[in-house]
Design a protein around this motif. Structure first.
Motif, short mmCIF file in Angstrom:
data_model
loop_
_atom_site.label_atom_id
_atom_site.label_comp_id
_atom_site.label_asym_id
_atom_site.label_seq_id
_atom_site.Cartn_x
_atom_site.Cartn_y
_atom_site.Cartn_z
N ARG A 371 19.51 30.65 1.91
CA ARG A 371 21.03 30.21 1.87
C ARG A 371 21.32 29.59 0.44
O ARG A 371 20.93 28.89 -0.19
CB ARG A 371 21.27 29.17 2.97
CG ARG A 371 22.88 28.98 3.27
CD ARG A 371 22.98 28.17 4.52
NE ARG A 371 22.57 29.11 5.66
CZ ARG A 371 21.61 28.48 6.41
NH1 ARG A 371 20.85 27.38 6.42
NH2 ARG A 371 21.38 29.36 7.73
N GLY A 372 22.52 30.47 0.04
CA GLY A 372 22.98 30.23 -1.16
C GLY A 372 22.15 30.43 -2.60
O GLY A 372 22.56 30.21 -3.67
N ALA A 373 21.09 31.27 -2.38
CA ALA A 373 20.08 31.44 -3.43
C ALA A 373 20.88 32.61 -4.32
O ALA A 373 21.53 33.50 -3.92
CB ALA A 373 18.86 32.15 -2.84
N GLU A 374 20.70 32.36 -5.62
CA GLU A 374 21.05 33.38 -6.59
C GLU A 374 19.80 34.43 -7.08
O GLU A 374 20.11 35.51 -7.67
CB GLU A 374 21.71 32.72 -7.84
CG GLU A 374 22.74 31.94 -7.55
CD GLU A 374 22.99 30.83 -8.79
OE1 GLU A 374 23.44 31.22 -9.85
OE2 GLU A 374 22.77 29.50 -8.72
N LEU A 375 18.74 34.15 -6.47
CA LEU A 375 17.66 34.83 -6.87
C LEU A 375 16.71 34.62 -5.71
O LEU A 375 16.35 33.59 -5.35
CB LEU A 375 16.99 34.64 -8.48
CG LEU A 375 15.69 35.50 -8.78
CD1 LEU A 375 15.99 36.77 -8.51
CD2 LEU A 375 15.24 34.82 -9.78
#
Length: 427
Positions: A371-375
Motif C-alpha cells: 500500500r502506497g509503495a513507489e517501488l
C-alpha cells in the motif's frame, strides 16, 4: 536402537525427530535450556515444514525426549550423533570448530564402552581423524545434505547416504540406524573419513558455482543486450548441465553455502591446493546484491532517498524463517541506509528479521506492504509472491515499479498490467 543427538538446532532437531520416526528411541542434548524446554513441549524452535508434527507425535509417545545433561545421554545411547554448528571464524574464512570439539569432548567423556560417535556437522577435511585420535573413541562421519524447507523429506527419503568409517562394526551400526531408509533403495556410499568430510563441502561448492555461473551470465546479458532467462532455457536443455539452479537472481545466502565455500577454500589452501575459483564464485554472488540495489536506484530516477519501498521476502529462501546472510534483508537494509522508507513482509521470517534489522519497517501482509509503495522488490521466491495478480497490486501501490530479484515473475504479464518491470539479466 537407542540414539542421542548432540545439538538441537536446525540439523539436530530435525535428525532427532526423524530418527524417532524411523522407530528408534532418541534423546536430544543441548546446552540451551530454553530450546530444550520448547522441544520437550513438542514445539520446533524454527520453521520447517513437517517438523512440528513429528516432534509433537514422538515427544507425546515417549520415543523422543530432550535433556541438557551429557551424563544422561552417555548412559542411554548406543550411537551418538553430533549435529552442532560450524560457523565462519571471526578472524578468517575458516570454520569455527569450537562447538564440534566441545560436543565430542562432552559425549566422549560420558559415553558407554563400545558406543559409536558419529559426526554430521560440516567440518574441514581432517577433523574426524583428529577427533578419533584425541578421544580414543570409535568415530564415523555421516554428512548431512539437508535443504531448508525440505529437511524432513531429505532425512527420511534422502537421495544418498554417506558413511565415513574405519571399521566394519561402525558400518554395521550405521546400517542398523538407517535400516528403513536403505531398505527403500537409497544409494549408500561407504568411504573413508576424508572423502565423507569432503562430500558436503564439495556438493555445496558445486551448487554455489552453478548459481554464480548463471548470475555471471546475467551480467554479460545486461552488458550485451541479451536475456538470461532464455539463455538459461537453452543451457537447461543440455543433459550435461540440467535446468536446476539456473535461474539468475539476487544470489544465495543462508547459514551454509556462503560459509561452507569460504571454509573449503581456506582448508584447501592449508593443504596446498588453490581453489581460487571459489573466491570468484563468492564475489559474483555478492555483486548480485549490489546490482539489485543499483536497479532499485535506477527505477527511482537515480536515488531512493525518501522513496517508499516494499520488499517482499526476508528469509534467505522460501519455506524457511532463516535470515542468516539473507540477500533480501541485506538489500533492504542497504536501501534503508540510502534513505528509503523500507517495509518488509515475509510469511515466516518477520520475527527473526526484526531481531536482525530492527530499524527496518515491517508489514503483516502483502497488501499492507504494497500500500502506497513507489517501488516493489521481490527478493524471496515464496509461492504467494509469485501468484500476486499484477493488476490487483497496481491498485495498491502509488507507482507501479518492480524489481524481480528472483526471476520468477512473467515480465509480459506485469508490463501489460502497467508496471515498469526490471529483472537481473534482462536488458
Amino acid at each position: 536402537m537407542r540414539l542421542t543427538v548432540i545439538g538441537t538446532g536446525y540439523l539436530g532437531a530435525t535428525h532427532a525427530a526423524c530418527m524417532a520416526e524411523l522407530g528408534h528411541e532418541v534423546v536430544g542434548v543441548d546446552v540451551d535450556a530454553g530450546k530444550i524446554a520448547a522441544l520437550r513441549a513438542g514445539r520446533a524452535p524454527f520453521h520447517e515444514p513437517g517438523l512440528s508434527a513429528l516432534l509433537a507425535r514422538h515427544t507425546a509417545s515417549g520415543r523422543l525426549r530432550f535433556t541438557t545433561a551429557y551424563e544422561e545421554a552417555g548412559a542411554f545411547g548406543q550411537v551418538h550423533f553430533v549435529c552442532v554448528g560450524t560457523p565462519q571464524r571471526r578472524d578468517c574464512d575458516g570454520a569455527d570448530l569450537s562447538c564440534v570439539e566441545s560436543a565430542f569432548a562432552g559425549i566422549a567423556r560420558h559415553a558407554r564402552k563400545g558406543a559409536l560417535l558419529v559426526g554430521k556437522s560440516t567440518v574441514p577435511v581432517g577433523t574426524a581423524a583428529r577427533l578419533a585420535e584425541e578421544h580414543g573413541a570409535e568415530i564415523a562421519w555421516n554428512p548431512e545434505f539437508l535443504r531448508e524447507g525440505f529437511a524432513v523429506e531429505d532425512t527420511l527419503r534422502p537421495d544418498r547416504l554417506v558413511f565415513g568409517v574405519r571399521t566394519g562394526r561402525a558400518e554395521r551400526l550405521l546400517r542398523q540406524v538407517y535400516g528403513p531408509v536403505l531398505a527403500a533403495g537409497t544409494p549408500l556410499v561407504v568411504t573413508d573419513f576424508a572423502t565423507a568430510e569432503l562430500a558436503k563441502t564439495a556438493a555445496n561448492s558445486f551448487l554455489a558455482t552453478k548459481i554464480s555461473f548463471i548470475n555471471a551470465m546475467a551480467e554479460v546479458c545486461e552488458a550485451a543486450g541479451g536475456d538470461v532467462r532464455k539463455l538459461s532455457e537453452v543451457l537447461g536443455c543440455d543433459g550435461r548441465i540440467g535446468r536446476a539452479y539456473l535461474r539468475a537472481g539476487v544470489g544465495f545466502g543462508g547459514g551454509c553455502l556462503p560459509k561452507d565455500i569460504r571454509a573449503f577454500a581456506h582448508r584447501s589452501a592449508e593443504l596446498g591446493v588453490d581453489l581460487g575459483f571459489l573466491h570468484a564464485v563468492d564475489a559474483i554472488n555478492m555483486r548480485r546484491r549490489d546490482r539489485t540495489v543499483a536497479l532499485a536506484r535506477e527505477l527511482c530516477g537515480g536515488s531512493v532517498l525518501g522513496a517508499r519501498v516494499a520488499v517482499l521476502g526476508a528469509a534467505f529462501k522460501p519455506d524457511s524463517d532463516d535470515v542468516r546472510d539473507s540477500p533480501a534483508l541485506n538489500v533492504a537494509a542497504r536501501l534503508g541506509l540510502d534513505g528509503a522508507d523500507v517495509t518488509v513482509y515475509d510469511p515466516e521470517a518477520l520475527d527473526n528479521a526484526r531481531k536482525a534489522f530492527p530499524l527496518l519497517g515491517y508489514a503483516l501482509s502483502v497488501p499492507e506492504a504494497l500500500r502506497g509503495a513507489e517501488l516493489v522488490l521481490l527478493l524471496t521466491e515464496w509461492p504467494r509472491f509469485r501468484e500476486i495478480d499484477p493488476r490487483w497490486a497496481a491498485g495498491l501501490v502509488s507507482r507501479p515499479r518492480i524489481v524481480d530479484g528472483r526471476g520468477v515473475l512473467d515480465p509480459d504479464r506485469w508490463t501489460a498490467a502497467g508496471w515498469r518491470f526490471c529483472a537481473l539479466g534482462m536488458s
